[in-house]
Design an enzyme around this catalytic site. Structure first.
Site, PDB file in Angstrom:
ATOM      1  N   HIS A  54       0.841  -1.203   0.000  1.00  0.00           N
ATOM      2  CA  HIS A  54       0.000   0.000   0.000  1.00  0.00           C
ATOM      3  C   HIS A  54       0.873   1.248   0.000  1.00  0.00           C
ATOM      4  CE1 HIS A  54       0.781  -0.530   4.291  1.00  0.00           C
ATOM      5  NE2 HIS A  54       0.214   0.624   4.590  1.00  0.00           N
ATOM      6  N   HIS A  56       1.373   3.872   1.938  1.00  0.00           N
ATOM      7  CA  HIS A  56       1.914   4.600   3.093  1.00  0.00           C
ATOM      8  C   HIS A  56       3.437   4.657   3.067  1.00  0.00           C
ATOM      9  CE1 HIS A  56      -1.970   4.161   5.656  1.00  0.00           C
ATOM     10  NE2 HIS A  56      -2.000   5.197   4.839  1.00  0.00           N
ATOM     11  N   ASP A  58       5.830   4.508   5.149  1.00  0.00           N
ATOM     12  CA  ASP A  58       6.694   3.549   5.850  1.00  0.00           C
ATOM     13  C   ASP A  58       6.761   2.198   5.131  1.00  0.00           C
ATOM     14  OD1 ASP A  58       3.943   3.418   6.796  1.00  0.00           O
ATOM     15  OD2 ASP A  58       4.616   1.948   8.271  1.00  0.00           O
ATOM     16  N   HIS A  59       6.071   2.055   3.999  1.00  0.00           N
ATOM     17  CA  HIS A  59       6.122   0.812   3.212  1.00  0.00           C
ATOM     18  C   HIS A  59       6.742   1.009   1.822  1.00  0.00           C
ATOM     19  CE1 HIS A  59       3.613  -1.375   6.161  1.00  0.00           C
ATOM     20  NE2 HIS A  59       3.298  -0.123   6.451  1.00  0.00           N
ATOM     21  N   HIS A 112      -7.610  -0.795   5.671  1.00  0.00           N
ATOM     22  CA  HIS A 112      -6.591   0.145   6.174  1.00  0.00           C
ATOM     23  C   HIS A 112      -6.451   1.292   5.177  1.00  0.00           C
ATOM     24  CE1 HIS A 112      -2.873   1.457   8.096  1.00  0.00           C
ATOM     25  NE2 HIS A 112      -2.198   1.274   6.984  1.00  0.00           N
ATOM     26  N   ASP A 129      -0.309  -3.818   6.147  1.00  0.00           N
ATOM     27  CA  ASP A 129      -0.951  -3.292   7.364  1.00  0.00           C
ATOM     28  C   ASP A 129      -2.422  -3.687   7.444  1.00  0.00           C
ATOM     29  OD1 ASP A 129       1.431  -2.137   7.994  1.00  0.00           O
ATOM     30  OD2 ASP A 129       0.761  -0.063   7.802  1.00  0.00           O
ATOM     31  N   HIS A 168       4.395  -4.824  10.391  1.00  0.00           N
ATOM     32  CA  HIS A 168       4.923  -4.208  11.627  1.00  0.00           C
ATOM     33  C   HIS A 168       5.090  -5.231  12.748  1.00  0.00           C
ATOM     34  CE1 HIS A 168       4.469   0.140  10.634  1.00  0.00           C
ATOM     35  NE2 HIS A 168       3.503  -0.304   9.835  1.00  0.00           N
TER      36      HIS A 168
HETATM   37 FE    FE Z   1       2.632   0.784   8.186  1.00  0.00          FE
HETATM   38 ZN    ZN Z   2       0.000   1.648   6.495  1.00  0.00          ZN
END
Ligand code: FE
Ligand code: ZN
Length: 255
Positions: A54, A56, A58-59, A112, A129, A168
């Site tokens: 996805h 975001h 942090d990915h 999410h 996530d 995570h």
């Molecule tokens: Fe994340």
């Molecule tokens: Zn995420």
């Protein structure tokens, strides 16, 4: 297929997958370039693709840098076109993605985010996530109905022995919450002790399996009589399973 978790940022996991039959490799969720680059060098593999779950940051923080360096395509949900850095190969539910002789089926699992996808290989699924070990992501873009369908029908429809690799390291906290809403869940109690031991030894808690998630994850257990009774004690209006699920998600947001 060999799966190597790569700890990134504060609690993210990127993954390096290696198809041992052909030596072909891929990266799932290139959170940041540095640790992923080191893992590729250490394993001495040739990466042929980046698979993003996805949009975001942090990915996908390492997507453009790594894709440029390695000269490889970036796969991601078609609904994330325009907001997923480096995306070259948009995919939809039912598409297949090859890594050497291994093949993943793309599952669209919104909740999410709306464009979130999972990559389901034989025996291994990468869930970003959406499905965490003993938890699920916050509903930033989707509805409880969507998330419940993604978790129970799409991911829950995979074979029980499928290993689950999530985005995570939230497992210990997730299992504490699982026991808060379902104190009688002995499988969750046992899993928490095992996860605490793994973490103490400096190891990741992942992977879990789809079968284990069905046994311990409160977001895959909203039909459980104990969870339903717990929720209805506070919210007597939570009659159907979606309402129970939504209330459990809300309780986790404030746990
Ligand atoms: Fe994340
Ligand atoms: Zn995420």
């Amino acid at each position: 297929m060999k799966v190597i978790p790569i700890p990134c940022l504060s609690d993210n996991y990127a993954y390096l997958l290696v198809d041992e039959a052909t030596g072909a490799a891929a990266v799932v969720d290139a959170s940041e370039a540095g640790p992923v680059r080191e893992a590729i060098a250490r394993e001495k593999v040739e990466v042929g693709a980046i698979l993003s779950t996805h949009h975001h940051f942090d990915h996908v923080g390492g997507n453009e840098e790594l894709a440029g360096e390695l000269g490889v395509p970036v796969y991601g949900g078609a609904k994330d076109e325009g907001r997923l850095p480096g995306l070259t190969n948009p995919v939809v539910h039912g598409d297949t993605v090859k890594v050497g002789s291994a093949q993943a089926r793309v599952l669209h699992i919104p909740g999410h985010t709306l464009g979130h996808v999972a990559y389901a290989f034989d025996g291994h699924v990468f869930t970003g996530d959406t499905l965490f070990f003993a938890g699920c992501g916050r509903l930033f873009e989707g509805t409880p109905e969507m998330m419940l369908e993604s978790l129970e029908k799409k991911l829950g429809g995979l074979p029980d022995d499928t290993r689950v690799y999530c985005g995570h390291e939230y497992t210990a906290k997730n299992l504490e919450f699982a026991l808060h809403v379902e104190p009688g869940n002995e499988a969750a109690r046992k899993a928490l002790a095992e996860v605490q031991a793994k973490r103490k030894a400096g190891n990741p808690s992942i992977p879990s399996t789809i079968g284990l998630e069905k046994a311990v994850n409160p977001f895959m257990r909203s039909a459980s009589p104990e969870i339903q009774a717990m929720v209805r004690g506070k919210h007597p209006d939570a009659r159907d399973q979606v309402s129970v699920f939504a209330r459990v998600r809300e309780m986790k947001d404030n746990f």
